[in-house]
Design a protein around this motif. Sequence first.
Motif, PDB file in Angstrom:
ATOM      1  N   HIS A 158       0.819  -1.205   0.000  1.00  0.00           N
ATOM      2  CA  HIS A 158       0.000   0.000   0.000  1.00  0.00           C
ATOM      3  C   HIS A 158       0.861   1.267   0.000  1.00  0.00           C
ATOM      4  CE1 HIS A 158      -3.174   2.822   0.812  1.00  0.00           C
ATOM      5  NE2 HIS A 158      -2.628   3.180   1.949  1.00  0.00           N
ATOM      6  N   CYS A 159       0.466   2.201  -0.816  1.00  0.00           N
ATOM      7  CA  CYS A 159       1.101   3.512  -0.889  1.00  0.00           C
ATOM      8  C   CYS A 159       0.018   4.572  -0.699  1.00  0.00           C
ATOM      9  CB  CYS A 159       1.783   3.702  -2.239  1.00  0.00           C
ATOM     10  SG  CYS A 159       2.602   5.300  -2.453  1.00  0.00           S
ATOM     11  N   PRO A 160       0.178   5.530   0.228  1.00  0.00           N
ATOM     12  CA  PRO A 160       1.375   5.781   1.028  1.00  0.00           C
ATOM     13  C   PRO A 160       1.382   4.972   2.325  1.00  0.00           C
ATOM     14  CG  PRO A 160      -0.227   7.495   1.413  1.00  0.00           C
ATOM     15  CD  PRO A 160      -0.832   6.587   0.374  1.00  0.00           C
ATOM     16  N   SER A 161       2.543   4.580   2.747  1.00  0.00           N
ATOM     17  CA  SER A 161       2.748   3.903   4.020  1.00  0.00           C
ATOM     18  C   SER A 161       4.221   4.047   4.373  1.00  0.00           C
ATOM     19  CB  SER A 161       2.369   2.425   3.914  1.00  0.00           C
ATOM     20  OG  SER A 161       3.260   1.742   3.049  1.00  0.00           O
ATOM     21  N   LEU A 162       4.597   3.630   5.562  1.00  0.00           N
ATOM     22  CA  LEU A 162       6.012   3.683   5.929  1.00  0.00           C
ATOM     23  C   LEU A 162       6.855   2.791   5.030  1.00  0.00           C
ATOM     24  CD1 LEU A 162       5.930   3.790   9.840  1.00  0.00           C
ATOM     25  CD2 LEU A 162       6.434   5.645   8.240  1.00  0.00           C
ATOM     26  N   ARG A 163       6.240   1.761   4.477  1.00  0.00           N
ATOM     27  CA  ARG A 163       6.961   0.917   3.519  1.00  0.00           C
ATOM     28  C   ARG A 163       7.392   1.734   2.309  1.00  0.00           C
ATOM     29  NH1 ARG A 163       5.695  -1.421  -1.266  1.00  0.00           N
ATOM     30  NH2 ARG A 163       6.689  -3.415  -1.812  1.00  0.00           N
ATOM     31  N   SER A 164       6.534   2.650   1.866  1.00  0.00           N
ATOM     32  CA  SER A 164       6.850   3.491   0.710  1.00  0.00           C
ATOM     33  C   SER A 164       8.125   4.289   0.947  1.00  0.00           C
ATOM     34  CB  SER A 164       5.690   4.449   0.422  1.00  0.00           C
ATOM     35  OG  SER A 164       4.510   3.745   0.147  1.00  0.00           O
ATOM     36  N   LEU A 165       8.285   4.787   2.170  1.00  0.00           N
ATOM     37  CA  LEU A 165       9.507   5.516   2.496  1.00  0.00           C
ATOM     38  C   LEU A 165      10.702   4.578   2.617  1.00  0.00           C
ATOM     39  CD1 LEU A 165       8.109   7.972   5.201  1.00  0.00           C
ATOM     40  CD2 LEU A 165       8.575   8.457   2.793  1.00  0.00           C
ATOM     41  N   ALA A 166      10.471   3.417   3.235  1.00  0.00           N
ATOM     42  CA  ALA A 166      11.581   2.490   3.491  1.00  0.00           C
ATOM     43  C   ALA A 166      12.225   1.993   2.208  1.00  0.00           C
ATOM     44  CB  ALA A 166      11.086   1.315   4.323  1.00  0.00           C
ATOM     45  N   LEU A 180       0.565  -0.147  -4.785  1.00  0.00           N
ATOM     46  CA  LEU A 180      -0.755   0.209  -5.295  1.00  0.00           C
ATOM     47  C   LEU A 180      -1.395   1.223  -4.362  1.00  0.00           C
ATOM     48  CD1 LEU A 180      -2.505  -3.082  -6.521  1.00  0.00           C
ATOM     49  CD2 LEU A 180      -2.058  -1.024  -7.867  1.00  0.00           C
ATOM     50  N   ARG A 181      -2.031   2.206  -4.927  1.00  0.00           N
ATOM     51  CA  ARG A 181      -2.778   3.185  -4.139  1.00  0.00           C
ATOM     52  C   ARG A 181      -4.251   2.766  -4.066  1.00  0.00           C
ATOM     53  NH1 ARG A 181      -0.258   8.065  -3.159  1.00  0.00           N
ATOM     54  NH2 ARG A 181       1.785   8.316  -4.171  1.00  0.00           N
ATOM     55  N   HIS A 182      -4.915   3.264  -3.044  1.00  0.00           N
ATOM     56  CA  HIS A 182      -6.331   2.948  -2.857  1.00  0.00           C
ATOM     57  C   HIS A 182      -7.146   3.351  -4.081  1.00  0.00           C
ATOM     58  CE1 HIS A 182     -10.203   2.409  -0.951  1.00  0.00           C
ATOM     59  NE2 HIS A 182     -10.494   3.682  -1.133  1.00  0.00           N
ATOM     60  N   ARG A 183      -6.853   4.509  -4.648  1.00  0.00           N
ATOM     61  CA  ARG A 183      -7.630   4.968  -5.798  1.00  0.00           C
ATOM     62  C   ARG A 183      -7.481   4.032  -6.996  1.00  0.00           C
ATOM     63  NH1 ARG A 183      -3.563   9.379  -5.851  1.00  0.00           N
ATOM     64  NH2 ARG A 183      -2.078   8.996  -7.543  1.00  0.00           N
ATOM     65  N   ILE A 239       0.432  -0.694   5.959  1.00  0.00           N
ATOM     66  CA  ILE A 239       1.049  -1.362   4.818  1.00  0.00           C
ATOM     67  C   ILE A 239       0.115  -2.403   4.219  1.00  0.00           C
ATOM     68  CG2 ILE A 239       2.977  -2.815   4.078  1.00  0.00           C
ATOM     69  CD1 ILE A 239       4.546  -1.536   6.472  1.00  0.00           C
ATOM     70  N   GLU A 240      -0.356  -3.301   5.058  1.00  0.00           N
ATOM     71  CA  GLU A 240      -1.205  -4.402   4.609  1.00  0.00           C
ATOM     72  C   GLU A 240      -2.655  -3.945   4.621  1.00  0.00           C
ATOM     73  OE1 GLU A 240      -1.744  -8.672   3.645  1.00  0.00           O
ATOM     74  OE2 GLU A 240      -0.068  -7.268   3.590  1.00  0.00           O
ATOM     75  N   GLN A 241      -3.305  -3.992   3.460  1.00  0.00           N
ATOM     76  CA  GLN A 241      -4.693  -3.559   3.327  1.00  0.00           C
ATOM     77  C   GLN A 241      -5.536  -4.758   2.904  1.00  0.00           C
ATOM     78  OE1 GLN A 241      -5.866   0.099   3.201  1.00  0.00           O
ATOM     79  NE2 GLN A 241      -4.017   0.303   4.435  1.00  0.00           N
ATOM     80  N   LEU A 242      -6.588  -5.031   3.668  1.00  0.00           N
ATOM     81  CA  LEU A 242      -7.514  -6.106   3.347  1.00  0.00           C
ATOM     82  C   LEU A 242      -8.802  -5.489   2.826  1.00  0.00           C
ATOM     83  CD1 LEU A 242      -7.782  -9.263   3.608  1.00  0.00           C
ATOM     84  CD2 LEU A 242      -9.085  -8.807   5.697  1.00  0.00           C
ATOM     85  N   TYR A 243      -9.168  -5.860   1.583  1.00  0.00           N
ATOM     86  CA  TYR A 243     -10.356  -5.311   0.943  1.00  0.00           C
ATOM     87  C   TYR A 243     -11.472  -6.348   0.891  1.00  0.00           C
ATOM     88  CZ  TYR A 243      -7.893  -1.163  -0.743  1.00  0.00           C
ATOM     89  OH  TYR A 243      -7.207   0.025  -0.821  1.00  0.00           O
ATOM     90  N   VAL A 244     -12.688  -5.877   1.112  1.00  0.00           N
ATOM     91  CA  VAL A 244     -13.882  -6.710   1.010  1.00  0.00           C
ATOM     92  C   VAL A 244     -14.807  -6.051  -0.013  1.00  0.00           C
ATOM     93  CG1 VAL A 244     -15.818  -7.737   2.247  1.00  0.00           C
ATOM     94  CG2 VAL A 244     -13.653  -7.348   3.437  1.00  0.00           C
ATOM     95  N   ALA A 245     -15.194  -6.816  -1.031  1.00  0.00           N
ATOM     96  CA  ALA A 245     -16.035  -6.273  -2.095  1.00  0.00           C
ATOM     97  C   ALA A 245     -17.116  -7.276  -2.477  1.00  0.00           C
ATOM     98  CB  ALA A 245     -15.185  -5.913  -3.321  1.00  0.00           C
TER      99      ALA A 245
END
Length: 252
Positions: A158-166, A180-183, A239-245
């Motif tokens: 996920h971006c943005p996150s601390l992983r993106s900086l690391a 990947l961004r949410h949008r 960082i970790e995003q769980l999506y439900v659709a």
Amino acid sequence: MMRSGWSDYGTRFVDEKSVDAYARLYDEGTYDEYVWSLERPALVELLRQERDRRGRLRLLDFACGTGRILAAVDGVADELTGVDISAEMARRAAGASPRADIKVGCVLSEDLLSGPYEAVTIFRFFVNAPQEMRLPILRKIRQHMEPGALLVFNNHGHCPSLRSLAVRVPRPRPQHPNELRHRDIVRLLGESGFRIEQRCGFSLFPSVLHRHIPGSVLRRADTAASSPRLRRIPEKVMIEQLYVARALGGPC
């Protein structure tokens, strides 16, 4: 030209050694195993609720890998199908979940899906897949889902996150990191016939911090942030995003 597999996955995981290396990411005490320990209960509960609501659950785990997801949900679904492009990965998945029907190949060029499925899980795929393959594959899967069926997947970059900086320090890298961004996910789901119901965040701190700061400190913070009561607050930067659709009715 569209490739028949995704990224170099189909050629990278062709032997036991490479698959062993991947499986070790989830050895006890590793960062990925820790994040999965936070995410797994949420996934199982979502599928259990869906099973209770419908009375039955036929589940497809796409890009099933070594069978980590299949093994976790084995006691929830009535029928399990796993699909992976790597034969060695699929062999491991069959061992992890003997009850599952494991298929090998690319869903865009081979007739691998049956269904209709009431639930589909997709983990560690979208960030790794070439951009041009994401929409066709998701549309293909949607064609084999019941209207209103549940889709659960993760975004582990996920971006943005601390992983993106690391991944950008101490100096910029020649290639853009897999993110990947949410949008982008909203657009992908909308164009393939799904409606997002919710997303949950897990893990604020990237693995590099876990290697340099006492893990117990970060894990306590992550566990608190990932609790149902609090995780919606920092989810936009986790960082970790769980999506439900849900699969919409009609053609996509």
